[in-house]
Design an enzyme around this catalytic site. Sequence first.
Site, PDB file in Angstrom:
ATOM      1  N   LEU A   1      18.741  95.576  38.878  1.00 44.59           N
ATOM      2  CA  LEU A   1      18.937  96.515  37.488  1.00 44.59           C
ATOM      3  C   LEU A   1      18.100  96.824  36.632  1.00 44.59           C
ATOM      4  O   LEU A   1      18.147  97.796  36.128  1.00 44.59           O
ATOM      5  CB  LEU A   1      20.237  95.596  36.969  1.00 44.59           C
ATOM      6  CG  LEU A   1      21.419  95.248  37.613  1.00 44.59           C
ATOM      7  CD1 LEU A   1      22.542  94.224  36.749  1.00 44.59           C
ATOM      8  CD2 LEU A   1      22.267  96.594  38.051  1.00 44.59           C
TER       9      LEU A   1
ATOM     10  N   GLY B   1      12.426  90.974  29.614  1.00 44.52           N
ATOM     11  CA  GLY B   1      11.119  90.208  29.071  1.00 44.52           C
ATOM     12  C   GLY B   1      10.614  88.982  29.883  1.00 44.52           C
ATOM     13  O   GLY B   1       9.575  89.043  30.168  1.00 44.52           O
TER      14      GLY B   1
ATOM     15  N   GLY C   1      11.706  88.478  33.223  1.00 41.67           N
ATOM     16  CA  GLY C   1      11.858  88.681  34.718  1.00 41.67           C
ATOM     17  C   GLY C   1      12.954  89.617  35.066  1.00 41.67           C
ATOM     18  O   GLY C   1      13.660  90.238  34.124  1.00 41.67           O
TER      19      GLY C   1
ATOM     20  N   ASP D   1      15.691  89.429  18.271  1.00 41.69           N
ATOM     21  CA  ASP D   1      15.214  90.524  18.969  1.00 41.69           C
ATOM     22  C   ASP D   1      16.651  91.569  19.316  1.00 41.69           C
ATOM     23  O   ASP D   1      16.785  91.851  20.438  1.00 41.69           O
ATOM     24  CB  ASP D   1      14.791  90.200  20.217  1.00 41.69           C
ATOM     25  CG  ASP D   1      13.930  91.063  21.029  1.00 41.69           C
ATOM     26  OD1 ASP D   1      13.526  92.056  20.379  1.00 41.69           O
ATOM     27  OD2 ASP D   1      13.652  90.760  22.312  1.00 41.69           O
TER      28      ASP D   1
END
Length: 815
Positions: free
Chosen positions: A503, A507, A509, A622
């Site tokens: 998909l 960050g 993987g 984040d």
Amino acid sequence: MLSLFFLCLCLKSHICFGADTITANQSLSGDQTIVSAGGKFELGFFEAGNTANYYIGMWYYKKLVPDQTIVWVANRVQPVSDRFSSELRISDGNLVLFNESKTPIWATNVSSSSASFIHVVLLDNGNLALRAGSLPLWQSFDQPAHTFLPESKLGFNNVTKRTQLLTSWKNSEDPAPGPFSLELDATSNSFIIKWNRSQQYWTTGFWDQSRHRFSLLSEMLMPNHIFNFRYVTNENESYFTYSLYGANITSRLIMDVSGQVKQLSWLHTGGWKLLWIQPKNHCDVYGLCGAFSRCSEKPLPLCNCLNGYEPKSKVDWDLQDYSLGCSRKTRLQCGNVTGVDGMSDRFIEMSSRLSSEDIQIQNLTYVHSIEDCESICLNDCNCTAYGYSSSSSECSTWKGDMWADENGRTLYIRTAASDYKNPTSNVMLIGRKRTIVIATVSATAGLLTIVFGHFLWKNTLGKRSETIKNLSAAGVENDTELPLYSLRSILVATNNFSEANKLGEGGFGPVYKGILPENQEVAIKRLSKKSGQGQQEFMNELKLIAKLQHTNLVRLLGCCIEAEEMILVYEYMPNRSLDKFLFDPSEKTKLDWGRRFRIIEGIAQGLLYIHKYSRLRIIHRDLKASNILLDGTMNPKISDFGMAKIFDINQTEANTNRVVGTYGYMSPEYARYGHFSEKSDVFSFGVLLLEIVSGKKNAVFYRSERSLTLAGWAWDLWNEGRGIEVIDASIREIFQAHEALRCIHVGLLCVQESAADRPTMASVIHMLQGNEATSLPPTKEPAFSTQKNFSAIGSSQRSTNYSNNALTISLPEAR
Ligand SMILES: *[C@@H]1O[C@H](CO)[C@@H](O)[C@H](O)[C@H]1NC(C)=O
Ligand SMILES: *[C@@H]1O[C@H](CO)[C@@H](O)[C@H](O)[C@H]1NC(C)=O
Ligand SMILES: *[C@@H]1O[C@H](CO)[C@@H](O)[C@H](O)[C@H]1NC(C)=O
Ligand SMILES: *[C@@H]1O[C@H](CO)[C@@H](O)[C@H](O)[C@H]1NC(C)=O
Ligand SMILES: *[C@@H]1O[C@H](CO)[C@@H](O)[C@H](O)[C@H]1NC(C)=O
Ligand SMILES: *[C@@H]1O[C@H](CO)[C@@H](O)[C@H](O)[C@H]1NC(C)=O
Ligand SMILES: *[C@@H]1O[C@H](CO)[C@@H](O)[C@H](O)[C@H]1NC(C)=O
Ligand SMILES: *[C@@H]1O[C@H](CO)[C@@H](O)[C@H](O)[C@H]1NC(C)=O
Ligand SMILES: *[C@@H]1O[C@H](CO)[C@@H](O)[C@H](O)[C@H]1NC(C)=O
Ligand SMILES: *[C@@H]1O[C@H](CO)[C@@H](O)[C@H](O)[C@H]1NC(C)=O
């Protein structure tokens, strides 16, 4: 005085003072050196430490860098002791170093047919080049030592089959090749660090051509004026190189004796400044502590022998050289139950990076229980450790030395019964920061028990049931149970992690779509294998998200920790992430005003929940468009809690020396000082809100002329009474003007410079839902909207290398 004398004595057979070349009939010995034409580098004999061992080496010319800094060494393994009777000269078409007894001890080893005007010249970029006339024969750039200089290449030449790699020095006084090397892995287009040229423990991640960076090397994301990176790969060669934008910058990358890669720059005020270092933790360096020893960042010392073991060399150990490791204090009884105290050997638990491919593996059998596995090891006198996997019934036994690693698989190390302390004293605190919590696998129930306490406990009895007992005895509470998937079921669900199921790449993987039995669709995040990165974030995310239940937060369904895999299983979001719609001209019309407003409200509710109403207080750190996922009905869900921090209930703000987040979404106090609070999430929310309303990426404003940020642009229009123009042109036909303007106003309130001026999420929701009559407070100028306050975080909007602002970065720790 001396140099003047030397200059006058410039003999035909010797090097002239200040020359950059050694020609056929000249030699270099003693204190003589050659200096590159522009006065950048110098080559000659140098002494390593106070060892009286001399090597031919290259260093920065002393007017540039007064502290002698060696960047290249010729005879790394064989020093000379008398440099006055040793000499470096051209012999048989090669550059050769002769020792005191005139024996060649190092040579360039090229065979050249053309022997005309062979000479060697030291260039201003630090390359020592052997040439026949103008024909290149050999260059030092092809044989780097531990330093990667700008303009040199590090990689693999598919024509000559030559590899350039960096190898650490053995220690700070011995340039002989040490255990650590940085090399190109051409198959994965990544750089890796290996221990003993075999055990990989760190990687840059693959080279991402479109983003112009290595996928896991977050340092390359920082906007910079210093380095111009380039990775070239074709059928002839694959290499990485970099150049410096400024002619007067002195910078080098080294494979350090500590097993870490460092980029250092010389300050005009004197001294080397560390720009970045990887891996960041000493303990992520494989083999640092040697065998039967355990590494911990704090408290010092870095390395400690396992219970029942002692340093092999106390002298080296006290000098902080741990490489020899530890050995057993007491001889094993080895099945001799009539021995010392009538007890057989016992086992202590240790994490090890060993994988089943490792050479030390002695035997692999299949048994039904861990107890059976233990007795196999006990009955073999040479067996030093065993490991057992309940899901595959694999029992592995090893002989020889064992190397510890916090992030590796669990092994049981054999120890003499007399050295085996009573179990309670063997309960071991693990985890670097004493805040993360261990997940204990209960094999029978197939459940992962996550314990939320302040300590990490691990049992040392080798019996999993007792782990649970110990934990409850330790008074740890608030268990959360989470389904544990076997690796096999994950492989089936993702069709062996097939490309077709991928998909995207997060960050830490890739993320795959998976289908579990009963046709349940899930998103599967696979943490980068062997990267040594992201494991802390993995535990963090597990611990956090397992506890969070809210319609606007993505739900974690389970996880898998097996072999070297760490995998998270989430509910599947068919509409992927918000940025896919918002910034795509052909998709953005699917987000009409009503949908956008509901998305804004949903994100606000999700944030309010994690800030206020969940049992934990969490700062996401984040928040950005790509971390907002959309379900089948376009309901938004906040994802990616890898960076999140938990607060004590009474704590309102904190500092971190590791700034993580995404440029453009980071609040000024966080970007500058690592200072974060709920209000830093509010800032990111404000940026996101303005993006949703305007359909414009905050990132593109770094390069625009009018304003430096999306907020600055919106603020200008707002102040000119042209707020309507902020709204995405593709939805400007039909929208609720009062709602949209209210959103812009709230967005501007959220991005104000001072955290105190920004509203809390509770009042954001109140303001968003308010009617026309509710008046909102006036807003002040947003942060980062002018050149002055933007450059204060040491970055620039004009960076040419800084191409993608939507990625998560992590700045190096301040030292
Ligand atoms: C080097 O020495 C050889 C023999 O001693 C001589 O023939 C040759 O001309 C010399 N070359 C240079 C460049 O001085
Ligand atoms: C010079 O090198 C040779 C070959 O390694 C060695 O046998 C000899 O002892 C060295 N000479 C001195 C004086 O160290
Ligand atoms: C030159 O060849 C010798 C013998 O094959 C080898 O020991 C030495 O390392 C080589 N030197 C260089 C600089 O490659
Ligand atoms: C280091 O590598 C060498 C050669 O590959 C190997 O023989 C040796 O066993 C390794 N050392 C350890 C401690 O694994
Ligand atoms: C290296 O060269 C060989 C032929 O010499 C070629 O078959 C191979 O594909 C090349 N490798 C790469 C990575 O391009
Ligand atoms: C690879 O080398 C061959 C032979 O020198 C050359 O013809 C070709 O253009 C090179 N390929 C690239 C991509 O540089
Ligand atoms: C060298 O760098 C310093 C500090 O960055 C700067 O002030 C100076 O102007 C530079 N000199 C040249 C010649 O570029
Ligand atoms: C067993 O241990 C006892 C006591 O240490 C010792 O006397 C005996 O030799 C040992 N037997 C073997 C086979 O090692
Ligand atoms: C491996 O262990 C099994 C069970 O103890 C034993 O039967 C077998 O002989 C062992 N194999 C080797 C190669 O040691
Ligand atoms: C243990 O190792 C020694 C030395 O390598 C060997 O002679 C002996 O046969 C081994 N014993 C077993 C049970 O494998």
